[in-house]
Design a protein around this motif. Structure first.
Motif, PDB file in Angstrom:
ATOM      1  N   GLU A  28       0.828  -1.179   0.000  1.00 34.75           N
ATOM      2  CA  GLU A  28       0.000   0.000   0.000  1.00 34.75           C
ATOM      3  C   GLU A  28       0.882   1.256   0.000  1.00 34.75           C
ATOM      4  O   GLU A  28       1.808   1.386   0.804  1.00 34.75           O
ATOM      5  CB  GLU A  28      -0.902   0.026   1.231  1.00 34.75           C
ATOM      6  N   LYS A  29       0.596   2.204  -0.891  1.00 36.48           N
ATOM      7  CA  LYS A  29       1.397   3.410  -1.021  1.00 36.48           C
ATOM      8  C   LYS A  29       0.985   4.449   0.023  1.00 36.48           C
ATOM      9  O   LYS A  29      -0.199   4.663   0.266  1.00 36.48           O
ATOM     10  CB  LYS A  29       1.243   4.000  -2.417  1.00 36.48           C
ATOM     11  N   ILE A  30       2.001   5.090   0.597  1.00 38.88           N
ATOM     12  CA  ILE A  30       1.779   6.170   1.552  1.00 38.88           C
ATOM     13  C   ILE A  30       2.389   7.432   0.948  1.00 38.88           C
ATOM     14  O   ILE A  30       3.563   7.452   0.579  1.00 38.88           O
ATOM     15  CB  ILE A  30       2.439   5.866   2.906  1.00 38.88           C
ATOM     16  N   ILE A  31       1.594   8.485   0.850  1.00 35.59           N
ATOM     17  CA  ILE A  31       2.067   9.729   0.241  1.00 35.59           C
ATOM     18  C   ILE A  31       3.028  10.430   1.210  1.00 35.59           C
ATOM     19  O   ILE A  31       2.676  10.732   2.348  1.00 35.59           O
ATOM     20  CB  ILE A  31       0.900  10.654  -0.116  1.00 35.59           C
ATOM     21  N   ILE A  32       4.242  10.673   0.734  1.00 35.71           N
ATOM     22  CA  ILE A  32       5.219  11.464   1.506  1.00 35.71           C
ATOM     23  C   ILE A  32       4.984  12.946   1.274  1.00 35.71           C
ATOM     24  O   ILE A  32       4.869  13.743   2.197  1.00 35.71           O
ATOM     25  CB  ILE A  32       6.655  11.083   1.110  1.00 35.71           C
ATOM     26  N   SER A  33       4.903  13.318   0.004  1.00 35.53           N
ATOM     27  CA  SER A  33       4.680  14.716  -0.357  1.00 35.53           C
ATOM     28  C   SER A  33       4.184  14.768  -1.788  1.00 35.53           C
ATOM     29  O   SER A  33       4.620  13.979  -2.642  1.00 35.53           O
ATOM     30  CB  SER A  33       5.983  15.525  -0.223  1.00 35.53           C
ATOM     31  N   GLU A  34       3.280  15.680  -2.043  1.00 37.13           N
ATOM     32  CA  GLU A  34       2.840  15.922  -3.402  1.00 37.13           C
ATOM     33  C   GLU A  34       2.376  17.369  -3.517  1.00 37.13           C
ATOM     34  O   GLU A  34       1.976  17.990  -2.534  1.00 37.13           O
ATOM     35  CB  GLU A  34       1.711  14.971  -3.793  1.00 37.13           C
ATOM     36  N   GLY A  35       2.488  17.908  -4.706  1.00 39.92           N
ATOM     37  CA  GLY A  35       2.089  19.297  -4.890  1.00 39.92           C
ATOM     38  C   GLY A  35       2.741  19.892  -6.110  1.00 39.92           C
ATOM     39  O   GLY A  35       3.120  19.183  -7.056  1.00 39.92           O
ATOM     40  N   THR A  36       2.877  21.210  -6.091  1.00 38.52           N
ATOM     41  CA  THR A  36       3.438  21.954  -7.214  1.00 38.52           C
ATOM     42  C   THR A  36       4.586  22.821  -6.707  1.00 38.52           C
ATOM     43  O   THR A  36       4.470  23.493  -5.686  1.00 38.52           O
ATOM     44  CB  THR A  36       2.367  22.847  -7.861  1.00 38.52           C
ATOM     45  N   LEU A  37       5.705  22.795  -7.429  1.00 35.44           N
ATOM     46  CA  LEU A  37       6.864  23.608  -7.103  1.00 35.44           C
ATOM     47  C   LEU A  37       7.183  24.513  -8.286  1.00 35.44           C
ATOM     48  O   LEU A  37       7.244  24.048  -9.425  1.00 35.44           O
ATOM     49  CB  LEU A  37       8.088  22.737  -6.821  1.00 35.44           C
ATOM     50  N   LYS A  38       7.398  25.794  -7.998  1.00 32.85           N
ATOM     51  CA  LYS A  38       7.860  26.713  -9.036  1.00 32.85           C
ATOM     52  C   LYS A  38       9.372  26.851  -8.906  1.00 32.85           C
ATOM     53  O   LYS A  38       9.878  27.289  -7.873  1.00 32.85           O
ATOM     54  CB  LYS A  38       7.187  28.076  -8.886  1.00 32.85           C
ATOM     55  N   VAL A  39      10.071  26.460  -9.971  1.00 30.28           N
ATOM     56  CA  VAL A  39      11.522  26.565  -9.985  1.00 30.28           C
ATOM     57  C   VAL A  39      11.874  27.800 -10.810  1.00 30.28           C
ATOM     58  O   VAL A  39      11.669  27.833 -12.022  1.00 30.28           O
ATOM     59  CB  VAL A  39      12.176  25.304 -10.583  1.00 30.28           C
ATOM     60  N   ALA A  40      12.387  28.827 -10.145  1.00 32.16           N
ATOM     61  CA  ALA A  40      12.678  30.085 -10.821  1.00 32.16           C
ATOM     62  C   ALA A  40      13.772  29.913 -11.855  1.00 32.16           C
ATOM     63  O   ALA A  40      14.507  28.905 -11.870  1.00 32.16           O
ATOM     64  CB  ALA A  40      13.081  31.140  -9.789  1.00 32.16           C
ATOM     65  N   ASN A 134       8.298   7.807  10.420  1.00 29.42           N
ATOM     66  CA  ASN A 134       8.117   9.256  10.289  1.00 29.42           C
ATOM     67  C   ASN A 134       9.066   9.787   9.214  1.00 29.42           C
ATOM     68  O   ASN A 134      10.288   9.801   9.391  1.00 29.42           O
ATOM     69  CB  ASN A 134       8.401   9.951  11.629  1.00 29.42           C
ATOM     70  N   THR A 135       8.495  10.224   8.092  1.00 27.09           N
ATOM     71  CA  THR A 135       9.318  10.693   6.962  1.00 27.09           C
ATOM     72  C   THR A 135       9.655  12.175   7.054  1.00 27.09           C
ATOM     73  O   THR A 135      10.378  12.693   6.190  1.00 27.09           O
ATOM     74  CB  THR A 135       8.581  10.436   5.639  1.00 27.09           C
ATOM     75  N   THR A 136       9.182  12.880   8.079  1.00 22.11           N
ATOM     76  CA  THR A 136       9.455  14.314   8.198  1.00 22.11           C
ATOM     77  C   THR A 136      10.918  14.551   8.554  1.00 22.11           C
ATOM     78  O   THR A 136      11.481  13.874   9.426  1.00 22.11           O
ATOM     79  CB  THR A 136       8.563  14.942   9.276  1.00 22.11           C
ATOM     80  N   VAL A 137      11.521  15.518   7.898  1.00 23.46           N
ATOM     81  CA  VAL A 137      12.909  15.900   8.166  1.00 23.46           C
ATOM     82  C   VAL A 137      12.898  17.167   9.023  1.00 23.46           C
ATOM     83  O   VAL A 137      12.231  18.150   8.697  1.00 23.46           O
ATOM     84  CB  VAL A 137      13.682  16.139   6.861  1.00 23.46           C
ATOM     85  N   TYR A 138      13.656  17.128  10.134  1.00 21.18           N
ATOM     86  CA  TYR A 138      13.788  18.266  11.025  1.00 21.18           C
ATOM     87  C   TYR A 138      15.198  18.858  10.887  1.00 21.18           C
ATOM     88  O   TYR A 138      16.105  18.221  10.359  1.00 21.18           O
ATOM     89  CB  TYR A 138      13.527  17.823  12.472  1.00 21.18           C
TER      90      TYR A 138
END
Length: 359
Positions: A28-40, A134-138
């Motif tokens: 089963e897939k677990i979403i780490i991160s998804e979205g939109t990034l603007k690369v200048a 926990n996939t969060t980076v501190y």
């Protein structure tokens, strides 16, 4: 011909379904991160996340306008590249097996002159026994202090000195109708020493003015022991030129002098010309540059300018019949700085951010 009874067939189908169910659940897939990034333009973006040993990372990427992105990379922190692609507009279901638990980074680099808008998703297929990783980076602040040594100049001491530039020069200035044909103008060259802070001058005409000067000098010599204490310079005088004038030393130091006024002395007109060329213009009766002037039987002043170099005292006798003798005295107050070298200890603090996981 192989024959299978109904009961055996049912058991086989049930076993396959059970195996398929647990396999699907394990992946089963677990979403780490998804979205939109603007690369200048001409820049890059980075996204950090954590993964566990045995995980599968599934990566998807697309540029919303279908334009290529120069570099797409996934790394194991700090610089272990796990996936790299070049000039792509999309990537679908790229799967990476994770060997080491640690921090990973998605790097998107744009070398174009316009921005890129990128959709992305990072999904984790966890190992069977690590669903809650926990996939969060501190981030924490790290500091490293380095000690080093440098040579520096430092002021050891200051020598404050009174220098007699002209102890006493008697300059004859002829009259306007001099029988010897000599002019009623003359110049005297003055060269200041190094490190001058201030200086003083005295011009006196004839013996009457000289008597006034000697009286002031005698009074100043009586107070000579108080001269250092009266100085506004805390170190006092390192040396005092014995050939010089005490009253002019006081004038150069503090601007203080006590002179009377002669009753019978002739006057002299004077100017301080800036250099030799202007002194020659004076001698020829032309306009010239000057920074100090006066007219009288006895003149004196404290000067803060110039502090170095050569200038010329220009004397003019407007007496029709009589020549005059002008007594000229100049004293300068100098401060000489004595510098040395020493080794001093310094510290350089380097500060940086370091990522970490809380598992």
């Amino acid at each position: 011909m192989l024959s299978i009874d109904i009961k055996t067939l049912f058991c086989l189908i049930f076993s396959i379904n059970i195996f398929s169910f647990f396999t699907t659940q394990g992946q089963e897939k677990i979403i780490i991160s998804e979205g939109t990034l603007k690369v200048a333009a001409l820049s890059e973006e980075e996204l950090y996340f954590g993964l566990s040993e045995g995980d599968e990372l599934v990566f998807n990427f697309s540029e919303v306008k279908g334009k290529d992105l120069k570099e797409i990379e996934i790394l194991e922190y700090p610089n272990g590249s796990k996936f790299f692609d070049y000039e792509q507009e999309s990537i679908t279901n790229k799967t990476i097996s994770i060997i080491n638990t640690g921090i990973y980074k998605l790097r998107l680099k744009n070398t174009a002159l316009s921005a890129r808008v990128c959709r992305y998703s990072l999904e984790r297929i966890p190992a069977d026994d690590n669903q809650k990783f926990n996939t969060t980076v501190y981030w924490k602040i790290r500091r490293d202090t380095t000690k080093y040594f440098v040579e520096e100049d430092y002021l050891v001491s200051k020598d404050t000195t009174i220098v007699s530039v002209i102890p006493n020069k008697v300059e004859r200035v002829h009259s306007q109708t001099s029988t010897n044909g000599l002019p009623n103008r003359t110049t005297v060259q003055v060269t200041l020493p190094e490190n001058v802070t201030s200086w003083s001058y005295y011009l006196g005409v004839g013996e009457d003015a000289e008597a006034i000067f000697q009286e002031a000098e005698d009074n100043a010599n009586k107070r000579r022991t108080q001269l250092k204490a009266a100085s506004k310079f805390s170190n006092g005088l390192s040396s005092f030129d014995p050939t010089g004038s005490t009253v002019l030393a006081s004038l150069a130091l503090n601007g203080l002098a006590e002179f009377g006024v002669p009753d019978k002395a002739d006057n002299i007109q004077y100017w301080f010309a800036t250099d030799y060329d202007n002194a020659q213009l004076f001698m020829n009766g032309n306009q010239f540059l000057q920074f100090e002037k006066g007219n009288g039987p006895l003149s004196y002043n404290r000067m803060d300018f110039p502090k170095k170099g050569t200038f010329y005292i220009c004397l003019f006798n407007d007496n029709v019949m009589d020549g005059v003798d002008v007594h000229i005295r100049i004293s300068a107050f100098t401060i000489t700085e004595n510098w040395g070298k020493r080794t001093i200890e310094k510290f350089q603090v380097k500060t940086w951010k370091e990522p970490y996981l809380k598992n």
